[in-house]
Design a protein around this motif. Structure first.
Motif, PDB file in Angstrom:
ATOM      1  N   LEU A   1       0.802  -1.217   0.000  1.00  0.00           N
ATOM      2  CA  LEU A   1       0.000   0.000   0.000  1.00  0.00           C
ATOM      3  C   LEU A   1       0.839   1.273   0.000  1.00  0.00           C
ATOM      4  O   LEU A   1       0.390   2.309  -0.479  1.00  0.00           O
ATOM      5  N   GLY A   2       2.039   1.216   0.569  1.00  0.00           N
ATOM      6  CA  GLY A   2       2.876   2.413   0.655  1.00  0.00           C
ATOM      7  C   GLY A   2       4.170   2.083   1.363  1.00  0.00           C
ATOM      8  O   GLY A   2       4.465   0.923   1.657  1.00  0.00           O
ATOM      9  N   ILE A   3       4.934   3.144   1.680  1.00  0.00           N
ATOM     10  CA  ILE A   3       6.252   2.908   2.259  1.00  0.00           C
ATOM     11  C   ILE A   3       6.729   4.136   3.032  1.00  0.00           C
ATOM     12  O   ILE A   3       6.375   5.272   2.708  1.00  0.00           O
ATOM     13  N   LEU A   4       7.514   3.879   4.082  1.00  0.00           N
ATOM     14  CA  LEU A   4       8.118   4.924   4.906  1.00  0.00           C
ATOM     15  C   LEU A   4       9.630   4.746   4.855  1.00  0.00           C
ATOM     16  O   LEU A   4      10.128   3.616   4.931  1.00  0.00           O
ATOM     17  N   ALA A   5      10.356   5.840   4.728  1.00  0.00           N
ATOM     18  CA  ALA A   5      11.817   5.774   4.623  1.00  0.00           C
ATOM     19  C   ALA A   5      12.463   6.168   5.944  1.00  0.00           C
ATOM     20  O   ALA A   5      12.675   7.348   6.234  1.00  0.00           O
ATOM     21  N   LEU A   6      12.774   5.154   6.769  1.00  0.00           N
ATOM     22  CA  LEU A   6      13.512   5.381   8.006  1.00  0.00           C
ATOM     23  C   LEU A   6      14.998   5.490   7.673  1.00  0.00           C
ATOM     24  O   LEU A   6      15.527   4.708   6.884  1.00  0.00           O
ATOM     25  N   ILE A   7      15.667   6.471   8.262  1.00  0.00           N
ATOM     26  CA  ILE A   7      17.114   6.606   8.105  1.00  0.00           C
ATOM     27  C   ILE A   7      17.743   6.205   9.435  1.00  0.00           C
ATOM     28  O   ILE A   7      17.640   6.909  10.436  1.00  0.00           O
ATOM     29  N   ASP A   8      18.364   5.018   9.454  1.00  0.00           N
ATOM     30  CA  ASP A   8      18.903   4.438  10.675  1.00  0.00           C
ATOM     31  C   ASP A   8      20.424   4.474  10.623  1.00  0.00           C
ATOM     32  O   ASP A   8      21.049   3.744   9.858  1.00  0.00           O
ATOM     33  N   GLN A   9      21.008   5.356  11.410  1.00  0.00           N
ATOM     34  CA  GLN A   9      22.463   5.514  11.466  1.00  0.00           C
ATOM     35  C   GLN A   9      23.060   5.699  10.067  1.00  0.00           C
ATOM     36  O   GLN A   9      24.063   5.089   9.706  1.00  0.00           O
ATOM     37  N   GLY A  10      22.392   6.553   9.298  1.00  0.00           N
ATOM     38  CA  GLY A  10      22.892   6.892   7.970  1.00  0.00           C
ATOM     39  C   GLY A  10      22.539   5.905   6.881  1.00  0.00           C
ATOM     40  O   GLY A  10      22.972   6.061   5.731  1.00  0.00           O
ATOM     41  N   GLU A  11      21.758   4.866   7.211  1.00  0.00           N
ATOM     42  CA  GLU A  11      21.365   3.863   6.224  1.00  0.00           C
ATOM     43  C   GLU A  11      19.868   3.949   5.942  1.00  0.00           C
ATOM     44  O   GLU A  11      19.068   4.249   6.832  1.00  0.00           O
ATOM     45  N   THR A  12      19.487   3.667   4.697  1.00  0.00           N
ATOM     46  CA  THR A  12      18.074   3.625   4.333  1.00  0.00           C
ATOM     47  C   THR A  12      17.479   2.309   4.806  1.00  0.00           C
ATOM     48  O   THR A  12      17.955   1.234   4.436  1.00  0.00           O
ATOM     49  N   ASP A  13      16.433   2.379   5.614  1.00  0.00           N
ATOM     50  CA  ASP A  13      15.770   1.193   6.147  1.00  0.00           C
ATOM     51  C   ASP A  13      14.277   1.319   5.822  1.00  0.00           C
ATOM     52  O   ASP A  13      13.486   1.806   6.628  1.00  0.00           O
TER      53      ASP A  13
END
Length: 325
Positions: free
Chosen positions: A180-192
Motif C-alpha cells: 500500500l505504501g512505504i516509509l523511509a527510516l534513516i537508521d544511522q545513515g542507512e536507508t531502512d
C-alpha cells in the motif's frame, strides 16, 4: 532431478541428527494466483524460545529445507501486484525476531546485542510491535548502493514489512500481501525502508488499494507507525530516529519501485555480481546461482546447527515507557 524438484527450482534467468525440540506445522500458503495450486511451506523449530540457540527453519512442500530469504519467490504471480511476506514478529509481541541473513539457509532467530536477547520496549500506549512485522523474500537493501531518493545506502537486509490486517499472524507464516505504501527510516545513515501492506486474506483487504485507504479506514495508524519508529530506540538511551521526506508515507507506486530495485539488488547478490559481505546466499531453488546446493546438502547444514534449550527470562516486556512528544 525429480519432477517436483524441477518444478520448484527457480532460475534468475527465467528457467524453470534429530533436532532438539522440533515442531512441524503448515505455514500459510504463499500461492501462485487465484485458482492455481498453492505452494505450502512448513517450519521446523530447533531449540526453544527465548534462547540464543533457537532457530526456525523453513521447508517447501517437497519437505526440503529452504531459505526464506532466497528460495521463497518475491511475487505471488507476475501478472498481479501480490507479494509473499515472511512473518518474523507477531503483533503485540516484543522479541526482536529476524531472518538470520548471515547463517546457512537463513532461519529466523532472535537478535542478540551485547550478549543479550533483544526485545523492543513497550512505549505507551503500544504493546510491542503494533503490526505483524516481517520481510519480503528475494529483496536486499545493498549497503554499497546509494538510494537515489534518500541519498543513503541500504541497511544490508531484506525489505521490512508492516502488515496492518486484523489478524495476529504466527511467526514463520508465509502470507500474500498487497503493498500500500512505504516509509523511509534513516537508521544511522542507512536507508531502512518500511513497507505498509495488508494480508490479502484479511476480512477488510478489499478496501485497501493505496496509502490513502489506510488513512481513510484506519485513522491514526500511520501516525502511530511513524511515532513507533521514531521513538522505539529511545528507551535504550538512543536519540529519536530520522526519516527521509520529512516522515511522509509514499504511495503504492513509489513503494513498488523500491521493491523492484531491491529485487534487482538481490539478483546481483545471488549471482555473485556484487559484494555481499557476510550475507549467506546458500539456496536450494535458485538453480543458476553459484550458491545453489542440493536438498541433501541443505539437510546436512541444518543438522549441523547446534540447538540450545536453555531458556532466558525476560523482564523487559513487562516494563512500560512513557515518552513526551
Amino acid at each position: 532431478m525429480q519432477p517436483l524438484q524441477l518444478l520448484l527450482c527457480i532460475g534468475l534467468g527465467g528457467r524453470a541428527g534429530a533436532p532438539v525440540a522440533t515442531r512441524l506445522r503448515r505455514v500459510a500458503s504463499a500461492g501462485l494466483a487465484p485458482g492455481r495450486a498453492m505452494t505450502t511451506y512448513r517450519t521446523e523449530e530447533r531449540g526453544q524460545p527465548p534462547s540464543p540457540g533457537y532457530r526456525l527453519f523453513f521447508k517447501n512442500e517437497a519437505g526440503h529445507y529452504i531459505s526464506p530469504f532466497h528460495d521463497i519467490p518475491l511475487k505471488v504471480d507476475s501478472t498481479q501486484n501480490l507479494f509473499n511476506m515472511v512473518v518474523e514478529v507477531p503483533r503485540w509481541t516484543n522479541a526482536k525476531m529476524e531472518i538470520a541473513t548471515q547463517e546457512p539457509l537463513n532461519p529466523i532467530k532472535q537478535d542478540i546485542k551485547d550478549g543479550k536477547l533483544r526485545y523492543v520496549a513497550n512505549i505507551f500506549p503500544h504493546k510491542g510491535y503494533i503490526w505483524n512485522y516481517g520481510a519480503l523474500p528475494q529483496t536486499w537493501e545493498d549497503p554499497h548502493q546509494k538510494d537515489k531518493s534518500t541519498d543513503c545506502c541500504g541497511d544490508d537486509d531484506p525489505i521490512d514489512v508492516c502488515e496492518i490486517g486484523s489478524k495476529v499472524l504466527p511467526r514463520g507464516d508465509v502470507i500474500r500481501v498487497k503493498i500500500l505504501g512505504i516509509l523511509a527510516l534513516i537508521d544511522q545513515g542507512e536507508t531502512d525502508w518500511k513497507l505498509i501492506a495488508i494480508n490479502v486474506n484479511d476480512p477488510e483487504a478489499s478496501k485497501f488499494h493505496d496509502i490513502d485507504d489506510v488513512k481513510k479506514y484506519k485513522p491514526g495508524y500511520l501516525e502511530a507507525t511513524f511515532n513507533w519508529f521514531r521513538f522505539y530506540k529511545v528507551p535504550e538511551g538512543k536519540p529519536e530516529n530520522q526519516f527521509a521526506f520529512n516522515g511522509e508515507f509514499k504511495n503504492k507506486a513509489f513503494a513498488l519501485e523500491v521493491v523492484k530495485s531491491a529485487h534487482e539488488c538481490w539478483k546481483a547478490l545471488l549471482m555473485k555480481k556484487c559484494d555481499g559481505g557476510a550475507i549467506n546466499c546458500t539456496n536450494v531453488q535458485v538453480c543458476d546461482s553459484p550458491f545453489h546446493c542440493t536438498p541433501e546438502e541443505a539437510r546436512a547444514l541444518v543438522q549441523s546447527v547446534p540447538s540450545s534449550i536453555n531458556k532466558e527470562s525476560n523482564e523487559e516486556e513487562q516494563v512500560w515507557h512513557f515518552l513526551g512528544k
